[in-house]
Design an enzyme around this catalytic site. Structure first.
Site, mmCIF file in Angstrom:
data_model
loop_
_atom_site.group_PDB
_atom_site.id
_atom_site.type_symbol
_atom_site.label_atom_id
_atom_site.label_comp_id
_atom_site.label_asym_id
_atom_site.label_seq_id
_atom_site.Cartn_x
_atom_site.Cartn_y
_atom_site.Cartn_z
ATOM 1 N N TYR A 1 -11.452 8.726 -41.374
ATOM 2 C CA TYR A 1 -10.949 8.906 -39.615
ATOM 3 C C TYR A 1 -9.572 9.148 -40.489
ATOM 4 O O TYR A 1 -8.820 7.747 -41.134
ATOM 5 C CB TYR A 1 -11.259 7.483 -39.146
ATOM 6 C CG TYR A 1 -12.051 7.434 -38.286
ATOM 7 C CD1 TYR A 1 -13.050 8.290 -38.174
ATOM 8 C CD2 TYR A 1 -12.953 6.115 -38.457
ATOM 9 C CE1 TYR A 1 -14.327 7.891 -37.393
ATOM 10 C CE2 TYR A 1 -13.932 5.427 -38.088
ATOM 11 C CZ TYR A 1 -14.501 6.600 -37.166
ATOM 12 O OH TYR A 1 -15.892 6.503 -36.527
ATOM 13 N N LEU B 1 -16.438 3.198 -23.697
ATOM 14 C CA LEU B 1 -15.282 3.152 -22.156
ATOM 15 C C LEU B 1 -15.509 4.765 -22.014
ATOM 16 O O LEU B 1 -14.482 4.842 -21.443
ATOM 17 C CB LEU B 1 -13.918 2.282 -22.371
ATOM 18 C CG LEU B 1 -14.083 1.013 -22.145
ATOM 19 C CD1 LEU B 1 -12.451 0.210 -22.884
ATOM 20 C CD2 LEU B 1 -14.646 0.187 -21.304
ATOM 21 N N SER C 1 -17.470 4.210 -27.904
ATOM 22 C CA SER C 1 -16.724 5.185 -26.982
ATOM 23 C C SER C 1 -17.530 4.511 -26.062
ATOM 24 O O SER C 1 -18.163 4.995 -24.834
ATOM 25 C CB SER C 1 -17.525 6.583 -27.404
ATOM 26 O OG SER C 1 -16.706 7.078 -28.200
ATOM 27 N N GLY D 1 -11.946 6.194 -22.821
ATOM 28 C CA GLY D 1 -10.635 5.714 -21.960
ATOM 29 C C GLY D 1 -10.539 5.869 -20.371
ATOM 30 O O GLY D 1 -10.649 5.118 -19.198
ATOM 31 N N PHE D 2 -12.000 6.382 -20.387
ATOM 32 C CA PHE D 2 -12.265 7.173 -19.055
ATOM 33 C C PHE D 2 -12.793 5.898 -17.697
ATOM 34 O O PHE D 2 -12.348 5.649 -16.853
ATOM 35 C CB PHE D 2 -13.185 8.416 -18.924
ATOM 36 C CG PHE D 2 -13.554 8.570 -17.385
ATOM 37 C CD1 PHE D 2 -12.755 9.836 -16.564
ATOM 38 C CD2 PHE D 2 -14.391 7.892 -16.684
ATOM 39 C CE1 PHE D 2 -12.760 10.288 -15.467
ATOM 40 C CE2 PHE D 2 -14.931 8.777 -15.399
ATOM 41 C CZ PHE D 2 -13.680 9.435 -15.111
#
Length: 328
Positions: free
Chosen positions: A56, A210, A208, A213-214
């Site tokens: 990352y 969410l 992930s 983020g969607f």
């Protein structure tokens, strides 16, 4: 915040913090001081579980490298004994940001030693094999991790993006504490692993949760995302077609949000937390308000009827917008 157990004994906050987005994959990295502040705010809110990885690495506004493990290490050093830190090794960055799998004993040891240094710690609480390496058998990787545990350099180990057969074979050599997989209302394929995890007493860490983020309902379209530094710029859920496929789900989430005095993101996380007691989502954010919102999702109770309504929409919708994970 409520707590949950991964494996048989690793206690973590019911919602963890995925630290990746502070410096990697979501555009220009957040200023380092601000990112450290965000992590310490999370601690104050009750988060005890922090996830990062060797690869990352992003870019600050001035063009210098933004190394996620370094900022996580600096942020948590003063309270290291009060938190659980998870990181990952076994893949390296190649050219043009492509990653190369290498889970050989030498590579894993090199990665581990570098992660310990960047995180400013003597022991990593949960160390994952980040991705499967076709050149390495699961038994070999498990034996390497067992060695690290005996040396005291890691407390627990896990696998990210794994197949059922691989998990079973690796676990037989050295018990796995958790796997980390994509899982959300828009990606449920990994639920097929639940029976195996229950049989072997392995935790499930959901990345992930969410749908990048969607499911928060805060973002529309891909135009707002940096085409080079923000992965969301090419994610199908943000296209007009993807959003249309998810329309019934987003409408239902909006209605439940009003009913529960919550946000769509909180309903999405609460659904996941209701599914299994060993699931721990690790949403990421750069905003203090969202940190608080995600943490409070652990306090929201959905009824069996609420969950059934959501599942019925999922069962007949067409929005499997994520391609199957080929590395599994």
């Amino acid at each position: 915040m409520h707590t949950r157990i991964l494996g048989t004994e690793l206690q973590v906050s019911a919602v963890g913090l995925g630290c990746m987005g502070l410096s990697h994959a979501y555009g220009t990295a957040l200023d380092k001081k601000e990112a450290i502040t965000r992590i310490r705010e999370a601690v104050d809110m009750g988060y005890t579980f922090f996830d990062t990885a060797e690869v990352y690495v992003g870019q600050y506004a001035d063009g210098t490298p933004a190394i996620n493990e370094e900022l996580v290490g600096e942020a948590l050093k003063p309270i290291r004994d009060k938190v659980v830190v998870a990181t990952k090794g076994g893949i390296t960055l190649g050219s043009q940001h492509h990653t190369v799998s290498d889970a050989s004993p030498a590579s894993l040891r090199r990665s581990l030693e570098q992660s310990l240094r960047r995180l400013q710690t003597d022991t990593i609480d949960l160390y994952y094999q980040h991705r499967l390496d076709a050149a390495r058998e699961p038994e070999e990787v498990a034996y390497t991790m067992q060695t690290f545990i005996k040396e005291g350099k890691i407390r627990h180990w896990g696998i990210s993006n794994a197949s059922p057969g691989y998990i079973r074979r690796a676990h037989a050599v050295c018990p796995i504490t958790a796997i980390q997989e994509r899982y959300s209302l828009m990606y449920r394929q990994t639920a097929q692993l639940f029976p195996l995890l229950e049989e072997l007493h392995i935790g499930f860490v959901a990345y992930s949760p969410l749908a990048n983020g969607f499911l928060s309902g805060l973002y529309k379209g891909t135009e707002q995302f940096d085409k080079e530094l923000d992965f969301r710029s090419w994610m199908p859920q943000y296209t007009e077609e993807g959003a249309q496929k998810a329309k019934e789900l987003t409408h239902l989430l909006a209605g439940l949000s009003v009913e529960k005095d919550a946000t769509p993101a909180q309903i999405s996380l609460a659904w996941m937390l209701c599914k299994k007691p060993y699931i721990v989502p690790i949403p990421g954010t750069t905003k203090a308000k969202r940190l608080c919102e995600n943490a409070e999702a652990a306090d929201i109770t959905l009824s069996e009827e609420d969950v059934k309504k959501i599942d019925q929409v999922l069962d007949h919708s067409e929005f499997s917008v994520f391609a199957p994970q080929t590395e599994s």
